[in-house]
Design an enzyme around this catalytic site. Sequence first.
Site, PDB file in Angstrom:
ATOM      1  N   HIS A 263       0.872  -1.177   0.000  1.00  0.00           N
ATOM      2  CA  HIS A 263       0.000   0.000   0.000  1.00  0.00           C
ATOM      3  C   HIS A 263       0.908   1.226   0.000  1.00  0.00           C
ATOM      4  O   HIS A 263       1.768   1.373   0.873  1.00  0.00           O
ATOM      5  CB  HIS A 263      -0.910  -0.002   1.230  1.00  0.00           C
TER       6      HIS A 263
ATOM      7  N   HIS B  99      -0.452  -6.642  -5.457  1.00  0.00           N
ATOM      8  CA  HIS B  99      -0.462  -7.941  -4.780  1.00  0.00           C
ATOM      9  C   HIS B  99       0.288  -8.935  -5.658  1.00  0.00           C
ATOM     10  O   HIS B  99       0.175  -8.903  -6.890  1.00  0.00           O
ATOM     11  CB  HIS B  99      -1.901  -8.425  -4.571  1.00  0.00           C
TER      12      HIS B  99
ATOM     13  N   ASN C 101       1.655 -13.254  -5.404  1.00  0.00           N
ATOM     14  CA  ASN C 101       1.733 -14.488  -4.625  1.00  0.00           C
ATOM     15  C   ASN C 101       2.223 -15.604  -5.536  1.00  0.00           C
ATOM     16  O   ASN C 101       1.804 -15.701  -6.683  1.00  0.00           O
ATOM     17  CB  ASN C 101       0.355 -14.838  -4.049  1.00  0.00           C
TER      18      ASN C 101
ATOM     19  N   HIS D 137       0.816  -5.387 -17.541  1.00  0.00           N
ATOM     20  CA  HIS D 137       0.251  -6.498 -18.307  1.00  0.00           C
ATOM     21  C   HIS D 137       1.222  -6.999 -19.370  1.00  0.00           C
ATOM     22  O   HIS D 137       1.328  -8.217 -19.593  1.00  0.00           O
ATOM     23  CB  HIS D 137      -1.076  -6.081 -18.946  1.00  0.00           C
TER      24      HIS D 137
ATOM     25  N   GLY E   2      -4.142 -22.588  10.704  1.00  0.00           N
ATOM     26  CA  GLY E   2      -3.436 -22.183  11.914  1.00  0.00           C
ATOM     27  C   GLY E   2      -2.216 -21.338  11.674  1.00  0.00           C
ATOM     28  O   GLY E   2      -1.243 -21.394  12.425  1.00  0.00           O
TER      29      GLY E   2
ATOM     30  N   ASN F 142       0.022 -17.680  11.133  1.00  0.00           N
ATOM     31  CA  ASN F 142       0.224 -16.510  11.983  1.00  0.00           C
ATOM     32  C   ASN F 142      -0.781 -15.425  11.599  1.00  0.00           C
ATOM     33  O   ASN F 142      -0.816 -14.986  10.447  1.00  0.00           O
ATOM     34  CB  ASN F 142       1.659 -16.007  11.792  1.00  0.00           C
TER      35      ASN F 142
END
Length: 280
Positions: free
Chosen positions: A108, A118, A120, A151, A263, A265
């Site tokens: 941000h 973003h 990943n 793009h 589970g 963080n």
Amino acid sequence: MIDLDPQQAAARHWFESLRDRICAEFEAIEREAGSDAAFAYTPWDRIDPSGGPGGGGVMGVMKGRVFEKVGVNVSTVGGTFEGEFAKSIHGAGEDPRFFATGISLVAHMANPHVPAVHMNCRFLNTTKRWFGGGGDLNPPLPIEEDTADFHATMKAACDAHDPAHYPRFKEWAETYFYIPHRKVGRGVGGIFFDHLDGDFETNFAFTRDVGEAFLDAYPRIVRRRMNTPFDAADEARMLEWRGRYAEFNLVYDRGTLFGLKTGGNIDAILMSLPPRAVWS
């Protein structure tokens, strides 16, 4: 500590090396802006409900003059999915054991003319083994030059492997990064892919090229816009847009759900949320 086979170890090593290079580049941008901001790294361990080794990760966060808040996380986790969640994961319906390693990044920006972003990349093992990931640009004030640059760089990475990749994964991003209750996309798109479970070396090479494409394109866009003047109206637009981003990540994002259900963080999972946002 999770015992890794050669494929898992190779994927983990590359995700961590990509993290190191991205963070170094982002810190260099801060220095160019006259800031001494740097990433703070927080390691965390995961406790698997089955009692076996659960792995863990490292959360990296920087708050600076250009990057109001950027998080770059790496994790390597394993264990057993609980309850019905296994049925929603590719290849885990009959055997709930899993392994996952990857990198996740959300930035941000302080200047509304610099797009948020973003990225990943991940490698998951259930009864199947597959790669997934992608990157998408999220400008509060879209600029066609930046959209086209992002793009084009992603398209070049895709085309080097399969000309069908870019149109397929571009459309997938447009479908996935959509906010149904607002009836708008959360940004100007990019690529999104999942369940690439064919040849490991082929899919790993493609995933690496996606990460390299991000490292090529995004810092260039940041440097192009980070000194652009902005006014109060521009900032107000940015803060309102950030609210939309938060809504998507909390309501629809599969990565957020995966982290919470396995589970992970909590601080690392929710590092994608903006430091400031408004709902008017």
